[in-house]
Scaffold this active site. Structure first.
Site, PDB file in Angstrom:
ATOM      1  N   ASP A  22      94.494  40.746 -48.046  1.00  0.00           N
ATOM      2  CA  ASP A  22      95.031  39.405 -48.319  1.00  0.00           C
ATOM      3  C   ASP A  22      95.147  39.163 -49.830  1.00  0.00           C
ATOM      4  O   ASP A  22      94.159  39.252 -50.555  1.00  0.00           O
ATOM      5  CB  ASP A  22      94.111  38.350 -47.674  1.00  0.00           C
ATOM      6  CG  ASP A  22      94.872  37.119 -47.245  1.00  0.00           C
ATOM      7  OD1 ASP A  22      95.422  36.430 -48.131  1.00  0.00           O
ATOM      8  OD2 ASP A  22      94.931  36.852 -46.036  1.00  0.00           O
ATOM      9  N   SER A  49      99.768  32.798 -46.778  1.00  0.00           N
ATOM     10  CA  SER A  49      99.171  33.439 -45.600  1.00  0.00           C
ATOM     11  C   SER A  49      99.816  33.004 -44.294  1.00  0.00           C
ATOM     12  O   SER A  49      99.912  33.791 -43.365  1.00  0.00           O
ATOM     13  CB  SER A  49      97.682  33.100 -45.523  1.00  0.00           C
ATOM     14  OG  SER A  49      96.994  33.701 -46.573  1.00  0.00           O
ATOM     15  N   ASP A  96      97.535  26.115 -55.691  1.00  0.00           N
ATOM     16  CA  ASP A  96      98.893  26.642 -55.510  1.00  0.00           C
ATOM     17  C   ASP A  96      99.736  26.336 -56.744  1.00  0.00           C
ATOM     18  O   ASP A  96     100.896  26.750 -56.836  1.00  0.00           O
ATOM     19  CB  ASP A  96      99.551  26.017 -54.267  1.00  0.00           C
ATOM     20  CG  ASP A  96      98.774  26.342 -52.998  1.00  0.00           C
ATOM     21  OD1 ASP A  96      98.199  27.445 -52.929  1.00  0.00           O
ATOM     22  OD2 ASP A  96      98.725  25.494 -52.095  1.00  0.00           O
ATOM     23  N   ARG A 106     101.898  22.562 -43.495  1.00  0.00           N
ATOM     24  CA  ARG A 106     101.175  23.755 -43.038  1.00  0.00           C
ATOM     25  C   ARG A 106      99.966  23.356 -42.185  1.00  0.00           C
ATOM     26  O   ARG A 106      99.271  22.387 -42.487  1.00  0.00           O
ATOM     27  CB  ARG A 106     100.742  24.590 -44.242  1.00  0.00           C
ATOM     28  CG  ARG A 106      99.882  25.771 -43.864  1.00  0.00           C
ATOM     29  CD  ARG A 106      99.798  26.808 -44.942  1.00  0.00           C
ATOM     30  NE  ARG A 106      98.515  27.479 -44.910  1.00  0.00           N
ATOM     31  CZ  ARG A 106      98.205  28.523 -45.671  1.00  0.00           C
ATOM     32  NH1 ARG A 106      99.091  29.018 -46.519  1.00  0.00           N
ATOM     33  NH2 ARG A 106      97.032  29.073 -45.596  1.00  0.00           N
ATOM     34  N   LYS A 163      89.699  33.669 -43.256  1.00  0.00           N
ATOM     35  CA  LYS A 163      90.972  34.309 -42.883  1.00  0.00           C
ATOM     36  C   LYS A 163      91.052  34.595 -41.393  1.00  0.00           C
ATOM     37  O   LYS A 163      91.990  35.257 -40.939  1.00  0.00           O
ATOM     38  CB  LYS A 163      91.142  35.634 -43.661  1.00  0.00           C
ATOM     39  CG  LYS A 163      91.187  35.457 -45.172  1.00  0.00           C
ATOM     40  CD  LYS A 163      92.475  34.796 -45.640  1.00  0.00           C
ATOM     41  CE  LYS A 163      92.457  34.511 -47.121  1.00  0.00           C
ATOM     42  NZ  LYS A 163      93.628  33.755 -47.570  1.00  0.00           N
ATOM     43  N   ASP A 195      92.522  37.597 -52.273  1.00  0.00           N
ATOM     44  CA  ASP A 195      93.117  36.261 -52.264  1.00  0.00           C
ATOM     45  C   ASP A 195      92.101  35.177 -52.607  1.00  0.00           C
ATOM     46  O   ASP A 195      92.325  34.367 -53.510  1.00  0.00           O
ATOM     47  CB  ASP A 195      93.724  35.959 -50.892  1.00  0.00           C
ATOM     48  CG  ASP A 195      94.364  34.592 -50.888  1.00  0.00           C
ATOM     49  OD1 ASP A 195      95.341  34.414 -51.634  1.00  0.00           O
ATOM     50  OD2 ASP A 195      93.868  33.697 -50.189  1.00  0.00           O
ATOM     51  N   HIS A 236      92.060  33.047 -56.134  1.00  0.00           N
ATOM     52  CA  HIS A 236      92.305  31.599 -56.239  1.00  0.00           C
ATOM     53  C   HIS A 236      91.322  30.894 -57.176  1.00  0.00           C
ATOM     54  O   HIS A 236      91.544  29.749 -57.545  1.00  0.00           O
ATOM     55  CB  HIS A 236      92.199  30.936 -54.861  1.00  0.00           C
ATOM     56  CG  HIS A 236      93.434  31.038 -54.019  1.00  0.00           C
ATOM     57  ND1 HIS A 236      94.655  30.571 -54.425  1.00  0.00           N
ATOM     58  CD2 HIS A 236      93.628  31.544 -52.774  1.00  0.00           C
ATOM     59  CE1 HIS A 236      95.550  30.773 -53.462  1.00  0.00           C
ATOM     60  NE2 HIS A 236      94.952  31.366 -52.452  1.00  0.00           N
ATOM     61  N   ASP A 270      99.727  40.378 -47.356  1.00  0.00           N
ATOM     62  CA  ASP A 270     100.577  39.263 -46.915  1.00  0.00           C
ATOM     63  C   ASP A 270     101.308  38.574 -48.059  1.00  0.00           C
ATOM     64  O   ASP A 270     102.280  37.857 -47.836  1.00  0.00           O
ATOM     65  CB  ASP A 270      99.759  38.246 -46.098  1.00  0.00           C
ATOM     66  CG  ASP A 270      98.544  37.715 -46.858  1.00  0.00           C
ATOM     67  OD1 ASP A 270      98.128  38.341 -47.863  1.00  0.00           O
ATOM     68  OD2 ASP A 270      98.016  36.669 -46.444  1.00  0.00           O
ATOM     69  N   HIS A 271     100.841  38.760 -49.298  1.00  0.00           N
ATOM     70  CA  HIS A 271     101.465  38.161 -50.493  1.00  0.00           C
ATOM     71  C   HIS A 271     100.629  38.575 -51.684  1.00  0.00           C
ATOM     72  O   HIS A 271      99.509  39.083 -51.510  1.00  0.00           O
ATOM     73  CB  HIS A 271     101.502  36.619 -50.407  1.00  0.00           C
ATOM     74  CG  HIS A 271     100.164  36.027 -50.095  1.00  0.00           C
ATOM     75  ND1 HIS A 271      99.166  35.918 -51.041  1.00  0.00           N
ATOM     76  CD2 HIS A 271      99.628  35.591 -48.932  1.00  0.00           C
ATOM     77  CE1 HIS A 271      98.094  35.416 -50.465  1.00  0.00           C
ATOM     78  NE2 HIS A 271      98.336  35.219 -49.182  1.00  0.00           N
ATOM     79  N   HIS A 331      99.141  32.185 -55.743  1.00  0.00           N
ATOM     80  CA  HIS A 331      99.753  33.445 -55.317  1.00  0.00           C
ATOM     81  C   HIS A 331     100.817  33.855 -56.330  1.00  0.00           C
ATOM     82  O   HIS A 331     101.179  33.074 -57.215  1.00  0.00           O
ATOM     83  CB  HIS A 331     100.417  33.270 -53.943  1.00  0.00           C
ATOM     84  CG  HIS A 331      99.446  32.921 -52.854  1.00  0.00           C
ATOM     85  ND1 HIS A 331      99.841  32.496 -51.627  1.00  0.00           N
ATOM     86  CD2 HIS A 331      98.089  32.938 -52.833  1.00  0.00           C
ATOM     87  CE1 HIS A 331      98.776  32.270 -50.870  1.00  0.00           C
ATOM     88  NE2 HIS A 331      97.698  32.521 -51.590  1.00  0.00           N
TER      89      HIS A 331
HETATM   90  O1  LIG Z   1      95.124  27.274 -48.523  1.00  0.00           O
HETATM   91  C1  LIG Z   1      94.924  28.019 -49.467  1.00  0.00           C
HETATM   92  O2  LIG Z   1      93.821  28.533 -49.695  1.00  0.00           O
HETATM   93  C2  LIG Z   1      96.064  28.258 -50.452  1.00  0.00           C
HETATM   94  O3  LIG Z   1      96.810  27.100 -50.591  1.00  0.00           O
HETATM   95  C3  LIG Z   1      96.970  29.318 -49.953  1.00  0.00           C
HETATM   96  O4  LIG Z   1      96.276  30.498 -49.645  1.00  0.00           O
HETATM   97  P1  LIG Z   1      96.572  31.329 -48.324  1.00  0.00           P
HETATM   98  O5  LIG Z   1      98.014  31.140 -48.016  1.00  0.00           O
HETATM   99  O6  LIG Z   1      96.286  32.748 -48.751  1.00  0.00           O
HETATM  100  O7  LIG Z   1      95.669  30.868 -47.270  1.00  0.00           O
HETATM  101 MN   LIG Z   2      96.919  35.301 -47.654  1.00  0.00          MN
HETATM  102 MN   LIG Z   3      95.721  32.385 -50.809  1.00  0.00          MN
END
Ligand SMILES: O=C(O)[C@H](O)COP(=O)(O)O
Ligand SMILES: [Mn+2]
Ligand SMILES: [Mn+2]
Length: 586
Positions: A57, A110, A200, A318, A394, A462, A466, A503-504, A533
């Protein structure tokens, strides 16, 4: 370790243990449903061992290979070795239109990443669906809108969500358009409850978003003679936006601030709140971790608690970080924490429906993406068994998002979902996270002989990325590289085939840059950390003892993206992927 049955699907079940849920059983007589039957692959034989799929991730392959790229600095020995294997290493597009986002300036995330990985299809995602609904006006015609608009004339409309233009969970311009739409359609009193981002988008940018919103509200009040104000808020990682039930205290703080109008910090305006809560220059609290606050009037009374008959809209599109707060707002018998006061006759709607299986929330403004016939459904309908595992942070990514935002199992007899509880810390403090435990579980599953597919997500690049902490992120990358090495060694012991991807991007760039890519320095001369990201493509590797030497990546799909992974997975299983999937990479 939390094991196995549907009760382990954190964040997606009612607090009271529900009976095992089977979404789509195989046919009663054991035959494969013809609509889902997959033919043998014309050239790749069925494997003797399992297929291992690993998602790193937030692990991108970035063009900037300098001291701010934690992947580059970490020099991960295993990944570097895999990158050197001719025809079995490549990159994939993981952002923008390749994963259903509005433009190629949108970084991946993600939700859209795992949706594409698990479904083999590129569908219009939430950000784009809300854009379309606002452009056409469809949002204002929806049943959800009718529901909330009942409060416009005599009660208050509350809008709660992430305030930034990150485009991952929400977008500032969509919030303003929705707000204006409400005022133009009769809303007289609106209270906004803002969650600051800095995750973000660059840390420190929340002050500008709050200032901009305050100006917008003042203009609306002057033009329409209405009463719109910011009423409460806090940092997204500390207030309201928990996910997968990792820490209900986060949701409780949000309930207190937004609904009850109670918080330890009270201010006359939101800009002062954010500035003050960030603290002094040498000990700054980041936007994502700000303490909860409420805005009070001259008498010290909160300006916007949620009252009986009010309307509440969650403006995030989301799902993952809106499910818990939706449960608190919607479920009558919610018992996870004491809500103290539950507004009666609340008109509650989500920007989208966040969990279709739970029907949560019941009312929503824009229908969510329809992601049909995902790989999980094909797996069970072809009698193939799966083990999926990650840690809490995750866990829903590799189950709920992977399955096209479905909670529960397709067939609990053929699927095991294992959640390893995440630590409740800021992850730069513990950059190893639960990678070791996940690896052990993955190895056990590979060796058990019970599963045709073993699917693993490592959260570290990931979640540590962050935090903006470069050194900790380097460590996170090294940890994951080492764990992946162990997993692939076990895979070889059981003659498995593997597919490793991400995934990114995230860890692959830890500094903000100018348009030419030059790192930006702050006033103190220190680099400005990048917490978000990246737009980088992600690596993809295939291999394993069980994979015939003749099987390699094709060279005619240079623009392939994450959705091409799904058909590749079926190829590794010796099966032909459904024809509506993006083509296999091998
Ligand atoms: O929700 C989060 O932690 C971030 O905004 C995005 O991270 P994720 O897409 O890897 O969960
Ligand atoms: Mn992710
Ligand atoms: Mn993330």
């Amino acid at each position: 370790m939390v094991c196995c049955g549907p009760q382990a699907v954190a964040g997606v079940q009612e607090p009271v243990a529900a009976p095992p849920k089977t979404m789509a059983p195989t046919t009663a007589n054991g035959n494969v449903d013809p609509e889902f039957a997959l033919a043998p692959h014309p050239t790749i034989p069925k494997p003797e061992g399992p297929v291992l799929v690993v998602i790193l991730d937030g692990f991108g392959e970035n063009e900037f290979k300098d001291e701010y790229n934690a992947v580059h600095v970490a020099k991960p020995p295993l990944v570097s070795k895999l990158q050197g294997v001719a025809k079995r290493s490549r990159t994939l597009r993981a952002h923008g239109t390749a994963v259903g986002l509005p433009t190629d300036a949108d970084m991946g995330n993600s939700e859209v990443g795992h949706n594409a990985l698990g479904s083999g299809q590129v569908v219009d995602q939430g950000a784009r669906l809300v854009d379309i609904a606002l452009q056409t006006g469809g949002i204002f015609e929806s049943e959800g809108w009718k529901h909330i608009s009942e409060a416009f004339e005599h009660n208050t409309l509350h809008m709660i969500g992430l305030l930034s233009d990150g485009g991952v969970h929400s977008r500032y311009d969509q919030v303003v358009q929705t707000l204006k739409g409400a005022v133009e359609r009769g809303a007289k009193r609106v209270r906004l409850h803002v969650l600051t981002d800095g995750r973000d988008v660059p840390d420190g940018s929340s002050i500008q978003f709050v200032q901009q919103l305050d100006e917008e509200l003042a203009a609306l009040n002057a033009k329409h003679g209405v009463d719109c104000k910011i009423a409460s808020g806090g940092g997204r990682m500390f207030v309201t936006m928990d996910r997968y039930e990792a820490d209900w205290d986060i949701v409780k703080r949000g309930w207190h601030a937004h609904v009850l109008g109670k918080a330890p910090n009270q201010f006359k305006d939101a800009v002062t709140a954010v500035k003050t809560l960030r603290g002094p220059e040498d000990k700054k609290v980041s936007d994502q971790n700000l303490a909860p606050f409420v805005i009070v009037d001259e008498e010290g009374k909160a300006v916007g608690p949620v009252q009986d008959n009010d309307a509440v809209v969650l403006w995030n599109f989301r799902a993952d970080r809106m499910v818990s707060i939706s449960k608190a707002l919607e479920w009558k018998d919610f018992k996870v924490f004491d809500r103290e006061r539950v507004p009666e006759n609340l008109k509650f709607a989500g920007m989208m429906q966040y969990d279709g299986d739970l029907g949560l929330p019941k009312n929503f403004l824009v229908p969510p993406p329809e992601i049909k016939k995902v790989s999980g459904e094909y797996m069970v309908k072809n009698g193939l068994s799966t083990f999926a595992c990650s840690e809490t942070q995750k866990f829903g990514h590799v189950t709920f998002f992977w399955n096209g935002n479905r909670s529960g199992y397709f067939d609990s007899k053929l699927e095991t979902y294992l959640e390893i509880p995440s630590d409740k810390v800021q992850f730069n403090e513990k950059p190893d996270m639960k990678a070791k435990e996940i690896t052990d579980a993955g190895k056990e599953a590979l060796k058990s002989g019970k599963y045709q597919m073993v699917r693993i997500n490592y959260a570290n690049p990931d979640m540590v990325g962050h935090t903006g902490d470069l050194n900790a992120t380097v460590r996170a990358v090294q940890t994951v590289d080492q764990c992946l090495g162990e997993l692939l060694a076990t895979a070889d012991e059981v003659n498995a085939r593997y597919l490793v991807t991400a995934d990114h991007g995230n860890a692959d760039d830890m500094v903000q840059r100018d348009k030419k890519g030059k790192p930006l320095m702050g006033e103190s001369g220190a680099p400005l950390p990048l917490t978000s990201h990246t737009l980088a493509p992600v690596p993809a590797f295939v291999g394993g003892k069980g994979l015939p030497d003749s099987v390699n990546f094709r060279d005619d799909l240079p623009k392939a993206g994450l959705a091409n992974i799904t058909a590749t997975m079926f190829s590794l299983l010796g099966l032909q992927a459904p024809s509506h999937y993006e083509p296999s990479l091998i």
